[in-house]
Scaffold this active site. Structure first.
Site, short mmCIF file in Angstrom:
data_model
loop_
_atom_site.label_atom_id
_atom_site.label_comp_id
_atom_site.label_asym_id
_atom_site.label_seq_id
_atom_site.Cartn_x
_atom_site.Cartn_y
_atom_site.Cartn_z
N LYS A 26 3.04 10.90 7.65
CA LYS A 26 2.50 10.38 8.91
C LYS A 26 3.22 10.95 10.15
O LYS A 26 2.91 12.05 10.57
CB LYS A 26 2.50 8.85 8.90
CG LYS A 26 1.53 8.31 7.83
CD LYS A 26 0.86 7.01 8.23
CE LYS A 26 -0.32 6.71 7.32
NZ LYS A 26 -0.05 5.71 6.29
N TYR A 62 0.87 -1.19 0.00
CA TYR A 62 0.00 0.00 0.00
C TYR A 62 0.90 1.23 0.00
O TYR A 62 1.74 1.39 0.88
CB TYR A 62 -0.92 0.03 1.23
CG TYR A 62 -1.74 1.29 1.26
CD1 TYR A 62 -2.84 1.44 0.42
CD2 TYR A 62 -1.39 2.36 2.09
CE1 TYR A 62 -3.58 2.61 0.41
CE2 TYR A 62 -2.14 3.53 2.09
CZ TYR A 62 -3.23 3.65 1.26
OH TYR A 62 -3.95 4.81 1.25
N ASP A 115 9.51 3.41 0.97
CA ASP A 115 8.36 4.17 1.43
C ASP A 115 8.29 4.02 2.94
O ASP A 115 7.75 3.04 3.46
CB ASP A 115 7.09 3.65 0.75
CG ASP A 115 5.83 4.35 1.26
OD1 ASP A 115 5.94 5.15 2.21
OD2 ASP A 115 4.74 4.07 0.72
C1 LIG Z 1 -0.45 5.83 4.80
C2 LIG Z 1 0.57 5.45 3.83
C3 LIG Z 1 0.71 6.13 2.60
C4 LIG Z 1 -0.23 7.23 2.20
O1 LIG Z 1 -0.11 8.35 3.02
P1 LIG Z 1 -1.31 9.43 3.07
O2 LIG Z 1 -0.76 10.54 3.88
O3 LIG Z 1 -2.46 8.74 3.71
O4 LIG Z 1 -1.60 9.82 1.66
C5 LIG Z 1 1.73 5.75 1.77
N1 LIG Z 1 2.56 4.76 2.09
C6 LIG Z 1 2.47 4.08 3.24
C7 LIG Z 1 3.46 3.00 3.55
C8 LIG Z 1 1.46 4.38 4.14
O5 LIG Z 1 1.35 3.69 5.28
#
Ligand SMILES: *Cc1c(COP(=O)(O)O)cnc(C)c1O
Length: 440
Positions: free
Chosen positions: A267, A144, A238
């Site tokens: 985050k 994701y 990521d």
């Molecule tokens: C939550 C998340 C995203 C997306 O971030 P948003 O701020 O919700 O757009 C991308 N990559 C990972 C690994 C995530 O946990």
């Protein structure tokens, strides 16, 4: 006179919510430490850091102080042609902490945009170098990376994105190298790397969040990144969820020998205070955009790029995260999780317990396969809520991802709920499911 929840229901559209059947939203009016306080005074323990963003507790005074001072100094300035102190200071501090090859910071708005920027950096890197045919991404089958189109394209083709599948660009999926499957996945990777169009490999390092907190080793990731680098394939870590201490060390990538070419953050970046994303990259990537030709620049930006208030929140949060006290908090949570894992695993009703740093995930065994939409998931959610605990189960996987300030007593409350969930699973009898055509 309607309540706040009713007024909400009349005008708002909530994320990831079936508005017709969802109960009214719970009105939260304040927060304190790991707790959220509802309009009626009920206190809820935030076991998932409000969707993985909060690090040091809600309404943290040190962050509030710094944000408020910044608001009275400079709230925003456009970031093309101009700069400001908090953006520079945050970039300097981060580059000091990140893997040593990271040399540039590009600001954006959230995790999805941080990923979009990373993908565009990779594609334009090859474009600028006269290799536009290199435009294929490798990613994990259960990954994701966000909800915008590029981010959805490199994410799992799950039920949530099905309406958009025809419009997502094609990628090469490989399995997650969970313990026991490493050799098999390395072989998949080798096969995928045969294609000359492969440009980049994007991954959630060590822990796939939305997949159900699925963990894999630093050793196998090192091997994967090394193989990619041998083929000139750029690697994107990521760290939107894993960044800022979640897995123990400041970044999951700190546990690697091989360094990613690009990293994505959001985050926890602002301690859960304001929306901000950033993408960092190694020098060779950045240098591929340097030219007398204006068209080789990275044409990407958002109105609120490097917002000074968000940068101030990030600086305040980073100071808290770097303090010895925070390291101790994370170690304490990790030790408590490890002990609880020992207690729970191998018990009836438990399929697996996974633990990485401050994250603990329990995979319950409901007998037969269940999906995210299952009644069990809703029963878990309700059980936690009735205990004044906020958790968002991913199907039969229930995870804890608490703010670092969560105390031992608060952790004990979270564990108690997980124990009750095991009882629930053991006594759970799924309703007979209707054939699809009989629904509604
Ligand atoms: C939550 C998340 C995203 C997306 O971030 P948003 O701020 O919700 O757009 C991308 N990559 C990972 C690994 C995530 O946990």
């Amino acid at each position: 006179m309607s309540t706040l929840a009713q007024r909400d229901h009349a005008v708002l559209w909530h994320p990831y919510t079936q508005m017709q059947t969802a109960p009214l939203a719970v009105p939260i009016i304040s927060g304190e430490g790991a707790w959220l306080i509802a309009e009626d005074g009920t206190r809820y323990l935030d076991g998932i850091s409000s969707w993985w963003v909060n690090l040091h507790g809600h309404a943290h005074p040190a962050i509030a102080e710094r944000v408020s001072a910044q608001l009275r100094t400079l709230e925003h300035v456009l970031f093309a042609g101009f700069t400001h102190p908090t953006a520079v200071e945050l970039a300097e501090q981060l580059l000091e902490l990140l893997p040593r090859n990271q040399s540039r910071v590009f600001y954006s708005d959230n995790g999805s945009t941080a990923v979009e920027v990373a993908l565009k950096m990779v594609l334009q890197y090859f474009h600028n170098q006269g290799q536009p045919q290199r435009r294929r991404f490798l990613c994990f089958r259960d990954s994701y990376h966000g909800d915008t189109f590029g981010a959805m394209s490199v994410s799992s083709r799950g039920a949530f994105t099905q309406p958009f599948w025809p419009l997502l660009f094609e990628v090469e999926f490989i399995d997650v190298p969970v313990p026991g499957r490493e050799a098999e996945v390395l072989a998949q990777l080798d096969a995928a790397l045969q294609h000359p169009e492969v440009a980049g490999f994007i991954f959630e390092p060590l822990l796939l969040g939305t997949a159900g907190m699925v963990a894999y080793s630093a050793e196998v990731l090192d091997a994967m990144v090394r193989r990619c680098h041998q083929r000139g394939v750029l690697c994107i870590a990521d760290e939107v969820m894993t960044g800022f201490g979640r897995t123990g060390p400041l970044f999951a990538s700190s546990q690697l020998q091989e360094q990613p070419d690009i990293m994505c953050f959001s985050k926890g970046l602002t301690g859960g205070t304001l929306a901000m994303g950033l993408t960092t990259c190694a020098a060779p990537l950045y240098e591929a955009f340097l030219s007398d030709d204006k068209m080789k620049a990275l044409f990407h930006g958002h109105s609120y790029t490097a917002n000074p208030v968000a940068c101030a929140a990030a600086l305040a949060s980073l100071e808290l995260t770097r303090a010895e006290a925070c390291t101790q908090q994370r170690q304490r949570i990790a030790a408590a999780h490890a002990a609880f894992k020992q207690e729970l695993e191998d018990q009836p009703g438990i399929r697996a317990v996974r633990h990485v740093g401050t994250v603990l995930a329990v995979e319950y065994d409901p007998g037969e396969g269940t999906s995210y939409f299952s009644r069990l998931r809703d029963a878990f959610y309700q059980l936690a809520f009735d205990n004044h605990v906020i958790l968002r189960p991913l199907g039969n996987v229930v995870y804890l991802l608490p703010p670092y300030c969560t105390t031992d007593a608060e952790l004990a409350l979270l564990y108690q709920v997980l124990r009750q969930m095991r009882e629930l699973v053991l006594n759970f009898t799924p309703a007979p499911t209707l054939p699809e055509y009989l629904h509604d």
